[in-house]
Design a protein around this motif. Sequence first.
Motif, PDB file in Angstrom:
ATOM      1  N   ARG A  56       0.815  -1.102   0.082  1.00  0.00           N
ATOM      2  CA  ARG A  56       0.047  -0.165  -0.061  1.00  0.00           C
ATOM      3  C   ARG A  56       0.816   1.177   0.107  1.00  0.00           C
ATOM      4  O   ARG A  56       0.325   2.336   0.061  1.00  0.00           O
ATOM      5  N   GLY A  57       2.030   1.073   0.094  1.00  0.00           N
ATOM      6  CA  GLY A  57       3.080   2.443   0.162  1.00  0.00           C
ATOM      7  C   GLY A  57       2.954   3.013   1.277  1.00  0.00           C
ATOM      8  O   GLY A  57       3.370   4.212   1.499  1.00  0.00           O
ATOM      9  N   GLU A  58       2.714   2.458   2.313  1.00  0.00           N
ATOM     10  CA  GLU A  58       2.463   3.255   3.968  1.00  0.00           C
ATOM     11  C   GLU A  58       3.792   3.273   4.275  1.00  0.00           C
ATOM     12  O   GLU A  58       4.433   4.289   4.980  1.00  0.00           O
ATOM     13  N   GLY A  59       4.795   2.578   4.085  1.00  0.00           N
ATOM     14  CA  GLY A  59       6.090   2.223   4.605  1.00  0.00           C
ATOM     15  C   GLY A  59       7.047   2.472   3.221  1.00  0.00           C
ATOM     16  O   GLY A  59       6.289   2.530   1.878  1.00  0.00           O
ATOM     17  N   SER A  60       8.345   2.355   3.293  1.00  0.00           N
ATOM     18  CA  SER A  60       9.029   2.459   2.071  1.00  0.00           C
ATOM     19  C   SER A  60       9.191   0.957   1.508  1.00  0.00           C
ATOM     20  O   SER A  60       9.006   0.082   2.127  1.00  0.00           O
ATOM     21  N   GLU A  61       9.381   1.159   0.437  1.00  0.00           N
ATOM     22  CA  GLU A  61       9.447  -0.179  -0.430  1.00  0.00           C
ATOM     23  C   GLU A  61      10.614  -1.099   0.041  1.00  0.00           C
ATOM     24  O   GLU A  61      10.649  -2.370   0.387  1.00  0.00           O
ATOM     25  N   ARG A  62      11.702  -0.202   0.642  1.00  0.00           N
ATOM     26  CA  ARG A  62      13.022  -1.193   1.139  1.00  0.00           C
ATOM     27  C   ARG A  62      12.416  -1.683   2.483  1.00  0.00           C
ATOM     28  O   ARG A  62      13.187  -2.743   2.698  1.00  0.00           O
ATOM     29  N   GLY A  63      11.919  -0.982   3.344  1.00  0.00           N
ATOM     30  CA  GLY A  63      11.207  -1.576   4.500  1.00  0.00           C
ATOM     31  C   GLY A  63      10.524  -2.628   4.398  1.00  0.00           C
ATOM     32  O   GLY A  63      10.615  -3.698   4.910  1.00  0.00           O
ATOM     33  N   TRP A  64       9.653  -2.782   3.418  1.00  0.00           N
ATOM     34  CA  TRP A  64       8.807  -3.971   2.731  1.00  0.00           C
ATOM     35  C   TRP A  64       9.483  -4.850   2.504  1.00  0.00           C
ATOM     36  O   TRP A  64       9.239  -6.146   3.147  1.00  0.00           O
ATOM     37  N   ASP A 135      11.914   2.982   9.020  1.00  0.00           N
ATOM     38  CA  ASP A 135      11.692   2.033   8.420  1.00  0.00           C
ATOM     39  C   ASP A 135      12.058   0.586   8.928  1.00  0.00           C
ATOM     40  O   ASP A 135      11.349  -0.568   8.518  1.00  0.00           O
ATOM     41  N   ILE A 136      12.673   0.677  10.131  1.00  0.00           N
ATOM     42  CA  ILE A 136      12.884  -0.604  10.846  1.00  0.00           C
ATOM     43  C   ILE A 136      11.665  -1.034  11.554  1.00  0.00           C
ATOM     44  O   ILE A 136      11.457  -2.122  11.399  1.00  0.00           O
ATOM     45  N   ALA A 137      10.873  -0.020  11.956  1.00  0.00           N
ATOM     46  CA  ALA A 137       9.680  -0.319  12.765  1.00  0.00           C
ATOM     47  C   ALA A 137       8.788  -0.828  11.816  1.00  0.00           C
ATOM     48  O   ALA A 137       7.818  -1.759  11.877  1.00  0.00           O
ATOM     49  N   ALA A 138       8.669  -0.210  10.534  1.00  0.00           N
ATOM     50  CA  ALA A 138       7.638  -0.873   9.253  1.00  0.00           C
ATOM     51  C   ALA A 138       8.208  -2.008   9.037  1.00  0.00           C
ATOM     52  O   ALA A 138       7.206  -3.130   8.856  1.00  0.00           O
ATOM     53  N   ALA A 139       9.409  -2.505   8.915  1.00  0.00           N
ATOM     54  CA  ALA A 139       9.938  -3.900   8.574  1.00  0.00           C
ATOM     55  C   ALA A 139       9.615  -5.113   9.765  1.00  0.00           C
ATOM     56  O   ALA A 139       9.521  -5.958   9.154  1.00  0.00           O
ATOM     57  N   LEU A 140       9.604  -4.340  10.736  1.00  0.00           N
ATOM     58  CA  LEU A 140       9.414  -5.316  11.791  1.00  0.00           C
ATOM     59  C   LEU A 140       8.036  -5.178  12.452  1.00  0.00           C
ATOM     60  O   LEU A 140       7.796  -5.950  13.317  1.00  0.00           O
ATOM     61  N   SER A 141       7.211  -4.490  12.177  1.00  0.00           N
ATOM     62  CA  SER A 141       5.837  -4.360  12.405  1.00  0.00           C
ATOM     63  C   SER A 141       5.883  -3.908  13.970  1.00  0.00           C
ATOM     64  O   SER A 141       5.229  -4.361  14.878  1.00  0.00           O
ATOM     65  N   LEU A 142       6.522  -2.927  14.132  1.00  0.00           N
ATOM     66  CA  LEU A 142       6.802  -2.385  15.376  1.00  0.00           C
ATOM     67  C   LEU A 142       6.531  -0.896  15.254  1.00  0.00           C
ATOM     68  O   LEU A 142       6.740  -0.276  14.502  1.00  0.00           O
ATOM     69  N   SER A 143       6.499  -0.254  16.494  1.00  0.00           N
ATOM     70  CA  SER A 143       6.535   1.390  16.805  1.00  0.00           C
ATOM     71  C   SER A 143       7.892   1.774  16.913  1.00  0.00           C
ATOM     72  O   SER A 143       8.744   1.014  17.308  1.00  0.00           O
ATOM     73  N   VAL A 144       8.118   2.959  16.313  1.00  0.00           N
ATOM     74  CA  VAL A 144       9.286   3.803  16.425  1.00  0.00           C
ATOM     75  C   VAL A 144       9.758   3.503  17.880  1.00  0.00           C
ATOM     76  O   VAL A 144      11.147   3.421  18.171  1.00  0.00           O
TER      77      VAL A 144
END
Length: 170
Positions: A56-64, A135-144
């Motif tokens: 959905r583009g909510e985070g970065s492509e790299r994080g995904w 991006d780490i938060a998005a990649a691991l499904s965590l909060s910042v």
Amino acid sequence: MQETTTALEAAARRLMAEHGDFVTRLCFLYLRHEMDAQDAAQDTFLKALRALDSFRGEGSERGWLARIAVNTCKDMLRSPWRRRYAGEEALRSLPDPEGPPRAQDDTVLQAVMALPNKYKDVILLRYYEGMPLKDIAAALSLSVPTVSTRIARAQKRLHTQLKGWYFDEE
């Protein structure tokens, strides 16, 4: 059908060109074996292409892609085949007694790899891959804030573990 295949091939080429090195390095850090890392990277891109419509583009492509790669590596590490193979591989890779001493000091990497997964994940993504906290938060499904806390706790563990190693700190 031909248009869809062409669009998918173009997306695959773009993803691999922009993020291929990053994903492969990340997989290697987790798996510590070049061929396994290449397999995991390939699986990561296949999974990403299958799920491209759901991004959905909510985070970065790299994080995904990092999230997919981390999960792929964890799945590989949990597999019964990997446990058996990794043990045999470790035995084969032992140096000969008369062999030259190791030229590379991997003390820090060994300490990082010995951390519990929740700390190891954030340290690898932050310091070895240079990813921003968001991006780490998005990649691991965590909060910042959770990522920030885990990094601080991991640093504290590493400081304790590596005390005396760096600049002869006591």
